[in-house]
Design a protein around this motif. Structure first.
Motif, mmCIF file in Angstrom:
data_model
loop_
_atom_site.group_PDB
_atom_site.id
_atom_site.type_symbol
_atom_site.label_atom_id
_atom_site.label_comp_id
_atom_site.label_asym_id
_atom_site.label_seq_id
_atom_site.Cartn_x
_atom_site.Cartn_y
_atom_site.Cartn_z
ATOM 1 N N ASN A 178 12.529 16.150 3.272
ATOM 2 C CA ASN A 178 11.548 15.526 4.164
ATOM 3 C C ASN A 178 11.834 16.039 5.570
ATOM 4 O O ASN A 178 12.676 15.483 6.280
ATOM 5 N N PRO A 179 11.173 17.128 5.986
ATOM 6 C CA PRO A 179 11.516 17.754 7.264
ATOM 7 C C PRO A 179 11.309 16.857 8.477
ATOM 8 O O PRO A 179 12.045 16.965 9.459
ATOM 9 N N LEU A 180 10.327 15.952 8.426
ATOM 10 C CA LEU A 180 10.108 15.062 9.565
ATOM 11 C C LEU A 180 11.260 14.092 9.734
ATOM 12 O O LEU A 180 11.828 13.947 10.823
ATOM 13 N N LEU A 181 11.634 13.408 8.638
ATOM 14 C CA LEU A 181 12.763 12.487 8.725
ATOM 15 C C LEU A 181 14.057 13.223 9.050
ATOM 16 O O LEU A 181 14.923 12.704 9.756
ATOM 17 N N ALA A 182 14.200 14.460 8.542
ATOM 18 C CA ALA A 182 15.389 15.256 8.850
ATOM 19 C C ALA A 182 15.480 15.529 10.343
ATOM 20 O O ALA A 182 16.570 15.454 10.935
ATOM 21 N N ASP A 183 14.352 15.832 10.980
ATOM 22 C CA ASP A 183 14.359 16.072 12.427
ATOM 23 C C ASP A 183 14.673 14.795 13.194
ATOM 24 O O ASP A 183 15.384 14.827 14.209
ATOM 25 N N ILE A 184 14.142 13.674 12.731
ATOM 26 C CA ILE A 184 14.447 12.403 13.393
ATOM 27 C C ILE A 184 15.944 12.106 13.290
ATOM 28 O O ILE A 184 16.591 11.718 14.274
ATOM 29 N N SER A 185 16.523 12.304 12.111
ATOM 30 C CA SER A 185 17.963 12.075 11.947
ATOM 31 C C SER A 185 18.779 13.021 12.811
ATOM 32 O O SER A 185 19.815 12.633 13.360
ATOM 33 N N THR A 186 18.326 14.260 12.941
ATOM 34 C CA THR A 186 19.026 15.225 13.788
ATOM 35 C C THR A 186 19.012 14.769 15.244
ATOM 36 O O THR A 186 20.019 14.869 15.957
ATOM 37 N N ASP A 187 17.877 14.245 15.693
ATOM 38 C CA ASP A 187 17.789 13.711 17.058
ATOM 39 C C ASP A 187 18.746 12.540 17.258
ATOM 40 O O ASP A 187 19.453 12.452 18.267
ATOM 41 N N LEU A 188 18.769 11.634 16.288
ATOM 42 C CA LEU A 188 19.636 10.465 16.402
ATOM 43 C C LEU A 188 21.105 10.873 16.374
ATOM 44 O O LEU A 188 21.934 10.301 17.095
ATOM 45 N N TYR A 189 21.432 11.866 15.553
ATOM 46 C CA TYR A 189 22.804 12.367 15.485
ATOM 47 C C TYR A 189 23.276 12.864 16.851
ATOM 48 O O TYR A 189 24.438 12.673 17.237
ATOM 49 N N ALA A 190 22.392 13.502 17.594
ATOM 50 C CA ALA A 190 22.781 14.153 18.849
ATOM 51 C C ALA A 190 22.948 13.191 20.018
ATOM 52 O O ALA A 190 23.290 13.610 21.127
ATOM 53 N N TYR A 191 22.763 11.910 19.791
ATOM 54 C CA TYR A 191 22.809 10.924 20.872
ATOM 55 C C TYR A 191 24.165 10.911 21.580
ATOM 56 O O TYR A 191 25.208 10.781 20.942
ATOM 57 N N MET A 192 24.141 11.058 22.899
ATOM 58 C CA MET A 192 25.329 10.954 23.749
ATOM 59 C C MET A 192 26.528 11.727 23.180
ATOM 60 O O MET A 192 27.654 11.217 23.126
ATOM 61 N N MET A 193 26.274 12.973 22.791
ATOM 62 C CA MET A 193 27.299 13.734 22.097
ATOM 63 C C MET A 193 28.519 14.019 22.969
ATOM 64 O O MET A 193 29.635 14.181 22.452
ATOM 65 N N GLU A 194 28.341 14.066 24.274
ATOM 66 C CA GLU A 194 29.508 14.295 25.130
ATOM 67 C C GLU A 194 30.531 13.163 24.987
ATOM 68 O O GLU A 194 31.745 13.377 25.091
ATOM 69 N N TYR A 195 30.048 11.939 24.721
ATOM 70 C CA TYR A 195 30.958 10.817 24.509
ATOM 71 C C TYR A 195 31.567 10.854 23.107
ATOM 72 O O TYR A 195 32.718 10.449 22.916
ATOM 73 N N ARG A 196 30.797 11.328 22.149
ATOM 74 C CA ARG A 196 31.336 11.495 20.799
ATOM 75 C C ARG A 196 32.478 12.512 20.819
ATOM 76 O O ARG A 196 33.501 12.332 20.155
ATOM 77 N N ARG A 197 32.292 13.556 21.593
ATOM 78 C CA ARG A 197 33.336 14.570 21.748
ATOM 79 C C ARG A 197 34.607 13.941 22.321
ATOM 80 O O ARG A 197 35.713 14.229 21.868
ATOM 81 N N GLU A 198 34.428 13.072 23.308
ATOM 82 C CA GLU A 198 35.586 12.401 23.912
ATOM 83 C C GLU A 198 36.260 11.459 22.918
ATOM 84 O O GLU A 198 37.494 11.387 22.831
ATOM 85 N N ALA A 199 35.434 10.751 22.133
ATOM 86 C CA ALA A 199 35.982 9.807 21.155
ATOM 87 C C ALA A 199 36.830 10.520 20.104
ATOM 88 O O ALA A 199 37.814 9.962 19.598
ATOM 89 N N LEU A 200 36.468 11.756 19.778
ATOM 90 C CA LEU A 200 37.201 12.496 18.754
ATOM 91 C C LEU A 200 38.578 12.968 19.213
ATOM 92 O O LEU A 200 39.351 13.488 18.412
ATOM 93 N N THR A 201 38.890 12.784 20.501
ATOM 94 C CA THR A 201 40.238 13.117 20.973
ATOM 95 C C THR A 201 41.231 11.998 20.649
ATOM 96 O O THR A 201 42.440 12.187 20.801
ATOM 97 N N SER A 202 40.734 10.842 20.206
ATOM 98 C CA SER A 202 41.626 9.739 19.845
ATOM 99 C C SER A 202 42.442 10.117 18.614
ATOM 100 O O SER A 202 41.945 10.785 17.701
ATOM 101 N N PRO A 203 43.703 9.693 18.559
ATOM 102 C CA PRO A 203 44.551 10.053 17.411
ATOM 103 C C PRO A 203 43.930 9.647 16.081
ATOM 104 O O PRO A 203 43.508 8.502 15.903
#
Length: 251
Positions: A178-203
């Motif tokens: 379902n390419p439409l839902l896939a694009d919506i999920s991709t958008d939601l995944y990308a939310y505030m990714m700079e903070y996700r990157r920071e969170a991944l530095t946690s042990p």
């Protein structure tokens, strides 16, 4: 364009098989250039960052080193990346224009609050991942497995892990057929990714995320929609819980 199509409505032209193929079959270097641009747009790669080596980037994106090299050169010609002999290629600018993540720009996605985005993921991603378990073929499973292998090699590097992580999620979403839902999920995944990157530095954060991915792939491989959706909801809940403090300033 032939005389039979030059006066046609563009919407009708888009329905022609030859026109669709011309859009879909883009040069691989252009595809990789767009992927790297999307990584910059989403905040996974930031100004001043050194890119992973060509070998590591090729592994994370599941493509050849030649494709990566060509994509990098295209962005360097635009002044987005800076190539230095004897040194790592770096992100020079994030002025990449209105690059979309799925079908919305990263800035548009980031305008929402985390609770709204998380609630949307619980609804949309459950359906998308369940459909992926129903519809994925053997080749799709192999892609997910190869991306898991790439992540094993990046358990000590949040940026490299996130690059492969994005490829993993996008491949999973599009396996839903379902390419439409896939694009919506991709958008939601990308939310505030700079903070996700920071969170991944946690042990232990990367190792835990990888373990979640393994559980998801096991359910996908078994073609078990309910188990796949539940494994993904566990993963999504963990992303929300670990990223929220950084977005709200708690660190």
């Amino acid at each position: 364009m032939s005389s039979s199509t030059k006066n046609m409505d563009p919407a009708l032209i888009a329905e022609l098989p030859s026109f669709r193929e011309a859009i879909v079959k883009r040069p691989i270097t252009t595809v990789i250039s767009d992927k790297i641009a999307a990584l910059i747009a989403s905040g996974i790669l930031q100004v001043g960052d050194a890119l992973p080596s060509e070998r590591h980037l090729a592994t994370a994106l599941n493509v050849s080193r030649d494709a990566v090299r060509g994509g990098i050169q295209m962005l360097a010609a635009r002044g987005i990346l800076e190539i230095s002999h004897g040194a790592r290629t770096r992100v020079r600018s994030n002025e990449i224009g209105p690059v979309t993540v799925g079908f919305a720009t990263a800035r548009a996605v980031n305008s929402y609050d985390i609770e709204s985005v998380h609630a949307a993921r619980l609804l949309v991603d459950r359906q998308v991942v369940a459909d992926a378990a129903r519809n994925i073929d053997d080749a799709g499973v192999k892609i997910l497995e190869s991306l898991l292998e790439a992540q094993v090699d990046a358990l000590d590097d949040p940026v490299r892990f996130l690059i492969s992580d994005r490829e993993f999620h996008v491949a999973l979403y599009h396996a839903s057929s379902n390419p439409l839902l896939a694009d919506i999920s991709t958008d939601l995944y990308a939310y505030m990714m700079e903070y996700r990157r920071e969170a991944l530095t946690s042990p232990g954060a990367i190792a835990t995320s990888y373990a979640d991915h393994v559980a998801i792939v096991e359910a996908i491989r078994a073609r078990d929609p309910e188990a796949a959706a539940e494994a993904f909801m566990t993963h999504t809940g963990r992303i929300y819980a670990t990223t929220q403090p950084f977005i709200k300033g708690g660190g």
